[in-house]
Design a protein around this motif. Sequence first.
Motif, PDB file in Angstrom:
ATOM      1  N   THR A   1       5.288  18.828  53.597  1.00 16.14           N
ATOM      2  CA  THR A   1       5.584  17.431  53.279  1.00 16.14           C
ATOM      3  C   THR A   1       6.065  16.626  54.478  1.00 16.14           C
ATOM      4  N   ASP A   2       5.750  15.354  54.423  1.00 19.07           N
ATOM      5  CA  ASP A   2       6.286  14.363  55.339  1.00 19.07           C
ATOM      6  C   ASP A   2       7.628  13.915  54.746  1.00 19.07           C
ATOM      7  N   LEU A   3       8.436  13.210  55.506  1.00 17.44           N
ATOM      8  CA  LEU A   3       9.700  12.686  54.977  1.00 17.44           C
ATOM      9  C   LEU A   3       9.621  11.201  54.656  1.00 17.44           C
ATOM     10  N   LEU A   4       8.948  10.438  55.518  1.00 16.77           N
ATOM     11  CA  LEU A   4       8.894   8.981  55.367  1.00 16.77           C
ATOM     12  C   LEU A   4       7.699   8.597  54.497  1.00 16.77           C
ATOM     13  N   MET A   5       7.971   8.369  53.199  1.00 13.94           N
ATOM     14  CA  MET A   5       6.905   8.025  52.260  1.00 13.94           C
ATOM     15  C   MET A   5       7.400   6.978  51.275  1.00 13.94           C
ATOM     16  N   PRO A   6       6.467   6.195  50.707  1.00 11.82           N
ATOM     17  CA  PRO A   6       6.863   5.220  49.685  1.00 11.82           C
ATOM     18  C   PRO A   6       7.206   5.915  48.364  1.00 11.82           C
ATOM     19  N   LYS A   7       7.818   5.167  47.473  1.00 12.09           N
ATOM     20  CA  LYS A   7       8.184   5.594  46.118  1.00 12.09           C
ATOM     21  C   LYS A   7       9.277   6.654  46.105  1.00 12.09           C
ATOM     22  N   LEU A   8       9.035   7.798  46.733  1.00 12.02           N
ATOM     23  CA  LEU A   8      10.008   8.890  46.730  1.00 12.02           C
ATOM     24  C   LEU A   8       9.939   9.568  48.098  1.00 12.02           C
ATOM     25  N   SER A   9      11.057   9.599  48.795  1.00 10.14           N
ATOM     26  CA  SER A   9      11.068  10.167  50.151  1.00 10.14           C
ATOM     27  C   SER A   9      10.873  11.683  50.125  1.00 10.14           C
ATOM     28  N   GLY A  10      10.538  12.210  51.271  1.00  8.38           N
ATOM     29  CA  GLY A  10      10.400  13.660  51.403  1.00  8.38           C
ATOM     30  C   GLY A  10      11.704  14.376  51.110  1.00  8.38           C
ATOM     31  N   GLN A  11      12.838  13.793  51.535  1.00 10.32           N
ATOM     32  CA  GLN A  11      14.136  14.420  51.248  1.00 10.32           C
ATOM     33  C   GLN A  11      14.349  14.550  49.745  1.00 10.32           C
ATOM     34  N   GLU A  12      14.041  13.476  49.022  1.00 10.87           N
ATOM     35  CA  GLU A  12      14.232  13.486  47.575  1.00 10.87           C
ATOM     36  C   GLU A  12      13.249  14.454  46.914  1.00 10.87           C
ATOM     37  N   LEU A  13      12.027  14.494  47.411  1.00  7.88           N
ATOM     38  CA  LEU A  13      11.032  15.445  46.921  1.00  7.88           C
ATOM     39  C   LEU A  13      11.560  16.878  47.075  1.00  7.88           C
ATOM     40  N   ILE A  14      12.072  17.183  48.255  1.00  7.12           N
ATOM     41  CA  ILE A  14      12.596  18.528  48.520  1.00  7.12           C
ATOM     42  C   ILE A  14      13.777  18.822  47.594  1.00  7.12           C
ATOM     43  N   ARG A  15      14.684  17.858  47.456  1.00  4.45           N
ATOM     44  CA  ARG A  15      15.852  18.044  46.592  1.00  4.45           C
ATOM     45  C   ARG A  15      15.427  18.368  45.164  1.00  4.45           C
ATOM     46  N   ARG A  16      14.463  17.612  44.661  1.00  9.85           N
ATOM     47  CA  ARG A  16      14.009  17.822  43.273  1.00  9.85           C
ATOM     48  C   ARG A  16      13.263  19.140  43.105  1.00  9.85           C
ATOM     49  N   ILE A  17      12.412  19.467  44.056  1.00  5.73           N
ATOM     50  CA  ILE A  17      11.687  20.746  43.961  1.00  5.73           C
ATOM     51  C   ILE A  17      12.675  21.907  43.999  1.00  5.73           C
ATOM     52  N   LYS A  18      13.620  21.848  44.919  1.00  6.16           N
ATOM     53  CA  LYS A  18      14.600  22.939  45.050  1.00  6.16           C
ATOM     54  C   LYS A  18      15.505  23.037  43.824  1.00  6.16           C
ATOM     55  N   ALA A  19      15.794  21.906  43.178  1.00  3.87           N
ATOM     56  CA  ALA A  19      16.595  21.923  41.947  1.00  3.87           C
ATOM     57  C   ALA A  19      15.819  22.636  40.840  1.00  3.87           C
ATOM     58  N   HIS A  20      14.510  22.472  40.856  1.00  5.24           N
ATOM     59  CA  HIS A  20      13.615  23.062  39.862  1.00  5.24           C
ATOM     60  C   HIS A  20      13.310  24.525  40.203  1.00  5.24           C
ATOM     61  N   ASP A  21      13.175  24.822  41.504  1.00  5.09           N
ATOM     62  CA  ASP A  21      12.805  26.165  41.964  1.00  5.09           C
ATOM     63  C   ASP A  21      13.439  26.420  43.329  1.00  5.09           C
ATOM     64  N   LYS A  22      14.594  27.084  43.336  1.00  6.29           N
ATOM     65  CA  LYS A  22      15.324  27.263  44.602  1.00  6.29           C
ATOM     66  C   LYS A  22      14.572  28.148  45.597  1.00  6.29           C
ATOM     67  N   PHE A  23      13.553  28.868  45.115  1.00  7.64           N
ATOM     68  CA  PHE A  23      12.778  29.731  46.008  1.00  7.64           C
ATOM     69  C   PHE A  23      11.510  29.063  46.538  1.00  7.64           C
ATOM     70  N   ALA A  24      11.320  27.789  46.212  1.00  5.84           N
ATOM     71  CA  ALA A  24      10.137  27.059  46.678  1.00  5.84           C
ATOM     72  C   ALA A  24      10.064  27.126  48.203  1.00  5.84           C
ATOM     73  N   GLU A  25       8.856  27.346  48.716  1.00  6.96           N
ATOM     74  CA  GLU A  25       8.630  27.446  50.160  1.00  6.96           C
ATOM     75  C   GLU A  25       8.129  26.099  50.661  1.00  6.96           C
ATOM     76  N   ILE A  26       8.993  25.402  51.413  1.00  5.57           N
ATOM     77  CA  ILE A  26       8.679  24.045  51.856  1.00  5.57           C
ATOM     78  C   ILE A  26       8.718  23.961  53.375  1.00  5.57           C
ATOM     79  N   ILE A  27       7.688  23.325  53.919  1.00  2.00           N
ATOM     80  CA  ILE A  27       7.599  23.086  55.363  1.00  2.00           C
ATOM     81  C   ILE A  27       7.552  21.576  55.560  1.00  2.00           C
ATOM     82  N   VAL A  28       8.405  21.081  56.442  1.00  4.63           N
ATOM     83  CA  VAL A  28       8.438  19.644  56.728  1.00  4.63           C
ATOM     84  C   VAL A  28       7.691  19.390  58.036  1.00  4.63           C
ATOM     85  N   VAL A  29       6.773  18.432  58.001  1.00  6.43           N
ATOM     86  CA  VAL A  29       6.093  17.959  59.212  1.00  6.43           C
ATOM     87  C   VAL A  29       6.284  16.448  59.209  1.00  6.43           C
ATOM     88  N   SER A  30       7.160  15.965  60.095  1.00  4.24           N
ATOM     89  CA  SER A  30       7.548  14.565  60.026  1.00  4.24           C
ATOM     90  C   SER A  30       7.799  13.969  61.397  1.00  4.24           C
TER      91      SER A  30
END
Length: 124
Positions: A53-82
Amino acid sequence: MTKVLIVDDSVFSQKIAANLIKKYMGDVELSFANDGEEGIELYEKLKPDFVITDLLMPKLSGQELIRRIKAHDKFAEIIVVSADVQKNIREEVEAYNILSFLNKPLQDEKAQLICNLMREKIHG
């Protein structure tokens, strides 16, 4: 087959990431989201092995995306390219136990690193 969700508001960046991941990963199923909201929906629907994921995006930022995914699945494998390399942002994102944080632009060397990280996670 490894499932990868690429979340970036730039279609150009999506294509570059897709081509490089196919080049170094081979057998991979790619999905794309154009913003964080779409990223959340697709994550829940597709259950990908990895999210890039990128961080700078409209509607929902990458940070918020990561926060929500991790809240749903703490083992989610996320790579940031920003392009957002502010120290405080990077520290906030890395606190979510992401796999890696790479600076844009994504090139061969960084794509190889991402694919190696994914292979290590898949094969232990």
